[in-house]
Write an enzyme that holds these catalytic residues in place. Sequence first.
Site, PDB file in Angstrom:
ATOM      1  N   TYR A 159      -1.643  -7.366   8.205  1.00 12.15           N
ATOM      2  CA  TYR A 159      -1.615  -6.419   7.080  1.00 12.15           C
ATOM      3  C   TYR A 159      -3.048  -6.074   6.727  1.00 12.15           C
ATOM      4  O   TYR A 159      -3.907  -6.972   6.625  1.00 12.15           O
ATOM      5  CB  TYR A 159      -0.928  -7.065   5.864  1.00 12.15           C
ATOM      6  CG  TYR A 159      -0.948  -6.178   4.639  1.00 12.15           C
ATOM      7  CD1 TYR A 159       0.112  -5.319   4.355  1.00 12.15           C
ATOM      8  CD2 TYR A 159      -2.040  -6.181   3.774  1.00 12.15           C
ATOM      9  CE1 TYR A 159       0.090  -4.495   3.244  1.00 12.15           C
ATOM     10  CE2 TYR A 159      -2.079  -5.351   2.657  1.00 12.15           C
ATOM     11  CZ  TYR A 159      -1.007  -4.506   2.395  1.00 12.15           C
ATOM     12  OH  TYR A 159      -1.034  -3.687   1.307  1.00 12.15           O
ATOM     13  N   GLU A 201      -3.175   2.027   3.537  1.00 11.64           N
ATOM     14  CA  GLU A 201      -2.523   0.789   3.958  1.00 11.64           C
ATOM     15  C   GLU A 201      -2.017   0.894   5.397  1.00 11.64           C
ATOM     16  O   GLU A 201      -1.414   1.895   5.780  1.00 11.64           O
ATOM     17  CB  GLU A 201      -1.344   0.498   3.021  1.00 11.64           C
ATOM     18  CG  GLU A 201      -0.650  -0.825   3.300  1.00 11.64           C
ATOM     19  CD  GLU A 201       0.637  -0.972   2.511  1.00 11.64           C
ATOM     20  OE1 GLU A 201       0.645  -1.702   1.518  1.00 11.64           O
ATOM     21  OE2 GLU A 201       1.646  -0.342   2.890  1.00 11.64           O
TER      22      GLU A 201
END
Length: 395
Positions: free
Chosen positions: A107, A195
């Site tokens: 992530y 993101e």
Amino acid sequence: MKIHEYQAAGLFREYGLPVPEGKTAFSVREAVELARDFTPCVIKAQVHSGGRGKAGGVKFAADLPSVKEIAEGMFGMRLVTKQTGSAGKIVRKLYLTEPAVIQREYYLAVTVDNETGNYVIIASNDGGMEIEETAKVHPERILRVPVSMTEGFKNYEGALIAEDFGLSSLQEKELCRILRGMMRIMEEKDASLVEINPLVITAEGKLVCLDAKVNFDDNALYRHPEIAALRDPEEEDPREVEASSYGLNYIHLDGNIGCLVNGAGLAMATMDEIHAFGGEPANFLDVGGSATAEKVKAAFRLLISDENVEAIFVNIFGGIMHCDTIAEGVIEAAKETGLRLPLIVRLEGTNAELGRKLLKESGLAILPASDMAEGARKAVEEAKRYAMIRKGGAV
Ligand code: GDP
Ligand code: MN
């Protein structure tokens, strides 16, 4: 403002970030057409939400017949993810991507830390897990690296993350390049979030952004017409779309007291005050400092269109805005819409006397309040009473 994955991936490409090749389809026929020389591929539902994979919105298609089958299943489907609520989101677009063989998943995100005024990189090597889940169960596995807005990104900041990810030195260089690109998108496009979830290492050891998400600061959109053009009104709350077309700052909430306020600060305080008296606001609504009667009417229509609303609280402090203008708007709107909800109005500031007089002479059953607390208290009480009568079938 949010955009779709395929749009974010386009932005990533523009900034030199490694994304798989991809094609966007607006119909089953188009999906099949595009996939003709593009199978196997991953088919991804395009809605403004994460968690699509778990909800059946990301599927692997080995050949053309399965592209057709999957596309037929996805178009028009109501995708209910963890983030959409039970209403879900209708799928109207598909994104077809070149499949990657995944060795590891990470992530990686950049956002703004409002407390320190820095950028912050959020990274986790907890591959495959949702970041919210990791934050709850293993907060120690999330790395937060602040990056100064004035000095910019430094390679050692990337090195810290590379070490945590267990990257080779070549991969570390690539990670730093990706991070610089993310920072540039933040700065040059006034993004509030970039993101990548997951960022993966492929079987060949390459870093690839397998998902792309970018959010933007609405207040800076006027500087980026090319970003504003990416807006997809079909993905947004229709009330919020209508509100923004009138220049109203409206956010829908789950309570039952409709609020019409001028100024964001006063709107927040009004919501707090409603809470303090045990009520729940149905919305945040700031009509701005220069509202016209027209704007107030539009705001009123918005409030009434929400069937959860059981009382309306108008809380105005007139500075630049004149209270009599607000009063005119309220009166016209109430008459036009045949308002039957309890309406509590507090007017203070410029021309407040005149405004109150207009309300009083309007013949409408408006409950005046002499200050914000009294208005909030009355709104909570009246909403309760209205709900009771409505339940009893008298309304
Ligand atoms: P999200 O669930 O809405 O966040 O959608 P993603 O784009 O992140 O896709 C969901 C998951 O599907 C990812 O976390 C990956 O594990 C998987 N996935 C997506 N694309 C590929 C791919 O090209 N190859 C493989 N092996 N998995 C993929
Ligand atoms: Mn994802």
